[in-house]
Design a protein around this motif. Structure first.
Motif, PDB file in Angstrom:
ATOM      1  N   ASN A   1       0.790  -1.232   0.000  1.00  0.00           N
ATOM      2  CA  ASN A   1       0.000   0.000   0.000  1.00  0.00           C
ATOM      3  C   ASN A   1       0.816   1.273   0.000  1.00  0.00           C
ATOM      4  O   ASN A   1       0.356   2.305   0.487  1.00  0.00           O
ATOM      5  N   ARG A   2       2.042   1.235  -0.480  1.00  0.00           N
ATOM      6  CA  ARG A   2       2.770   2.468  -0.668  1.00  0.00           C
ATOM      7  C   ARG A   2       3.705   2.322  -1.858  1.00  0.00           C
ATOM      8  O   ARG A   2       4.021   1.220  -2.264  1.00  0.00           O
ATOM      9  N   LEU A   3       4.125   3.465  -2.393  1.00  0.00           N
ATOM     10  CA  LEU A   3       5.021   3.462  -3.538  1.00  0.00           C
ATOM     11  C   LEU A   3       6.467   3.564  -3.079  1.00  0.00           C
ATOM     12  O   LEU A   3       6.791   4.390  -2.228  1.00  0.00           O
ATOM     13  N   ALA A   4       7.310   2.724  -3.680  1.00  0.00           N
ATOM     14  CA  ALA A   4       8.753   2.853  -3.503  1.00  0.00           C
ATOM     15  C   ALA A   4       9.309   3.389  -4.812  1.00  0.00           C
ATOM     16  O   ALA A   4       8.995   2.870  -5.883  1.00  0.00           O
ATOM     17  N   PHE A   5      10.130   4.428  -4.714  1.00  0.00           N
ATOM     18  CA  PHE A   5      10.650   5.109  -5.895  1.00  0.00           C
ATOM     19  C   PHE A   5      12.111   4.783  -6.134  1.00  0.00           C
ATOM     20  O   PHE A   5      12.880   4.549  -5.196  1.00  0.00           O
ATOM     21  N   GLY A   6      12.493   4.815  -7.403  1.00  0.00           N
ATOM     22  CA  GLY A   6      13.893   4.787  -7.747  1.00  0.00           C
ATOM     23  C   GLY A   6      14.498   6.158  -7.547  1.00  0.00           C
ATOM     24  O   GLY A   6      13.805   7.119  -7.194  1.00  0.00           O
ATOM     25  N   LYS A   7      15.807   6.268  -7.796  1.00  0.00           N
ATOM     26  CA  LYS A   7      16.499   7.531  -7.558  1.00  0.00           C
ATOM     27  C   LYS A   7      16.254   8.553  -8.648  1.00  0.00           C
ATOM     28  O   LYS A   7      16.646   9.710  -8.510  1.00  0.00           O
ATOM     29  N   GLY A   8      15.643   8.141  -9.734  1.00  0.00           N
ATOM     30  CA  GLY A   8      15.291   9.083 -10.775  1.00  0.00           C
ATOM     31  C   GLY A   8      16.322   9.189 -11.882  1.00  0.00           C
ATOM     32  O   GLY A   8      17.500   8.852 -11.703  1.00  0.00           O
ATOM     33  N   ASN A   9      15.863   9.639 -13.042  1.00  0.00           N
ATOM     34  CA  ASN A   9      16.734   9.945 -14.180  1.00  0.00           C
ATOM     35  C   ASN A   9      16.534  11.409 -14.538  1.00  0.00           C
ATOM     36  O   ASN A   9      15.410  11.813 -14.842  1.00  0.00           O
TER      37      ASN A   9
ATOM     38  N   GLU B   1      18.783  11.355  -4.860  1.00  0.00           N
ATOM     39  CA  GLU B   1      18.437  10.209  -4.016  1.00  0.00           C
ATOM     40  C   GLU B   1      16.996   9.771  -4.199  1.00  0.00           C
ATOM     41  O   GLU B   1      16.548   8.854  -3.525  1.00  0.00           O
ATOM     42  N   GLY B   2      16.279  10.420  -5.083  1.00  0.00           N
ATOM     43  CA  GLY B   2      14.901  10.028  -5.284  1.00  0.00           C
ATOM     44  C   GLY B   2      14.030  10.391  -4.102  1.00  0.00           C
ATOM     45  O   GLY B   2      14.400  11.196  -3.256  1.00  0.00           O
ATOM     46  N   LEU B   3      12.877   9.791  -4.059  1.00  0.00           N
ATOM     47  CA  LEU B   3      11.927  10.054  -2.977  1.00  0.00           C
ATOM     48  C   LEU B   3      11.965   8.911  -1.987  1.00  0.00           C
ATOM     49  O   LEU B   3      11.803   7.756  -2.359  1.00  0.00           O
ATOM     50  N   LYS B   4      12.139   9.269  -0.741  1.00  0.00           N
ATOM     51  CA  LYS B   4      12.169   8.265   0.315  1.00  0.00           C
ATOM     52  C   LYS B   4      10.869   8.311   1.096  1.00  0.00           C
ATOM     53  O   LYS B   4      10.480   9.371   1.612  1.00  0.00           O
ATOM     54  N   PHE B   5      10.216   7.179   1.191  1.00  0.00           N
ATOM     55  CA  PHE B   5       8.975   7.080   1.943  1.00  0.00           C
ATOM     56  C   PHE B   5       9.230   7.393   3.412  1.00  0.00           C
ATOM     57  O   PHE B   5      10.215   6.933   4.003  1.00  0.00           O
ATOM     58  N   MET B   6       8.339   8.158   4.005  1.00  0.00           N
ATOM     59  CA  MET B   6       8.456   8.454   5.430  1.00  0.00           C
ATOM     60  C   MET B   6       7.308   7.830   6.212  1.00  0.00           C
ATOM     61  O   MET B   6       7.518   7.030   7.121  1.00  0.00           O
ATOM     62  N   VAL B   7       6.068   8.200   5.843  1.00  0.00           N
ATOM     63  CA  VAL B   7       4.938   7.777   6.658  1.00  0.00           C
ATOM     64  C   VAL B   7       3.678   7.741   5.808  1.00  0.00           C
ATOM     65  O   VAL B   7       3.534   8.495   4.846  1.00  0.00           O
ATOM     66  N   TYR B   8       2.772   6.840   6.210  1.00  0.00           N
ATOM     67  CA  TYR B   8       1.478   6.684   5.539  1.00  0.00           C
ATOM     68  C   TYR B   8       0.389   6.797   6.611  1.00  0.00           C
ATOM     69  O   TYR B   8       0.437   6.094   7.614  1.00  0.00           O
TER      70      TYR B   8
END
Lengths: 111, 115
Positions: A97-105, B41-48
């Motif tokens: 139930n949450r999105l995990a992101f890559g570091k981006g391009n 570093e992209g987006l790091k999840f913190m809290v839901y």
């Protein structure tokens, strides 16, 4: 926990060139996959998403992505880029139930 | 239909002060997420969070950080006794039903600078 890998953080290309951004993920369950774009100074916007069905997904602005389950990949492509495609592109996988992101391009298109 | 609204857009704090970041989700959305973005570093999840409940805070630092999403009003990310390492862009996202759509709608972010 799910994780996402994106390679070649900085990409520079000329207008009309073709673009392909790689995305590999790891997650043990059923995945939903996304590509988001962040134009300079703006918020993230959804480009396209894969939930099920046809593994070739078409999104906005001429982008498409192909889900290859055997390779755990979801690469983004555009046949001919424009200057307005300059942006940062993020691949994401939805699990727990949450999105995990890559570091981006970070993509820069030179006119 | 207004999108996800975050404020302030920019916040400057001195070390040791408190930072409060607010997020109003899209109308009808009851699921809120906070992410932190550092350069390259992209987006790091913190809290839901859902209304009045913290569902998953596995990405939150154990100290100084807290989040809430009250029954009425915006979600708030609170950072106490800020340090320079807290300088980042903090993004809020909301969802109608993540289990079904998975898609998140993002705000424009709050950029925190700690002097």
């Amino acid at each position: 926990a799910q994780s996402v890998s994106q390679h070649n953080h900085h990409v520079i290309l000329s207008e009309a060139a073709s673009l392909e951004l790689g995305c590999n993920y790891s997650y043990g369950g059923t995945v939903n996959l996304f590509w988001y774009v962040q134009y300079p100074g703006q918020h993230l916007q959804l480009l396209l998403k894969y939930f099920s069905g046809d593994p070739l997904v078409k999104g906005i602005k001429g982008f498409e992505a192909e889900f290859i389950k055997s390779k755990f990949s979801f690469n983004l492509r555009k046949p001919s880029v424009q200057w307005s495609d300059t942006a940062e592109y993020f691949c994401a996988v939805n699990g727990n139930n949450r999105l995990a992101f890559g570091k981006g391009n970070q993509v820069v298109v030179i006119p | 239909n207004a999108g996800v609204m975050q404020n302030p857009r920019h916040l400057v704090r001195r070390r040791g002060q408190e930072a409060r970041l607010r997020c109003s989700p899209m109308k009808g959305h009851s699921h809120v997420y906070w992410y932190r973005q550092l350069p390259e570093e992209g987006l790091k999840f913190m809290v839901y969070l859902q209304k009045e409940n913290i569902i998953d805070e596995s990405g939150m630092p154990k100290e100084r950080f807290s989040a809430e999403f009250p029954k009425e009003g915006p979600s708030i990310l609170r950072i106490q006794q800020v340090v320079r390492g807290d300088s980042a862009a903090y993004f809020c996202a909301s969802s109608l039903n993540p289990a079904i759509t998975g898609e998140l709608f993002f705000g424009e972010g709050s950029r925190l600078t700690v002097l």
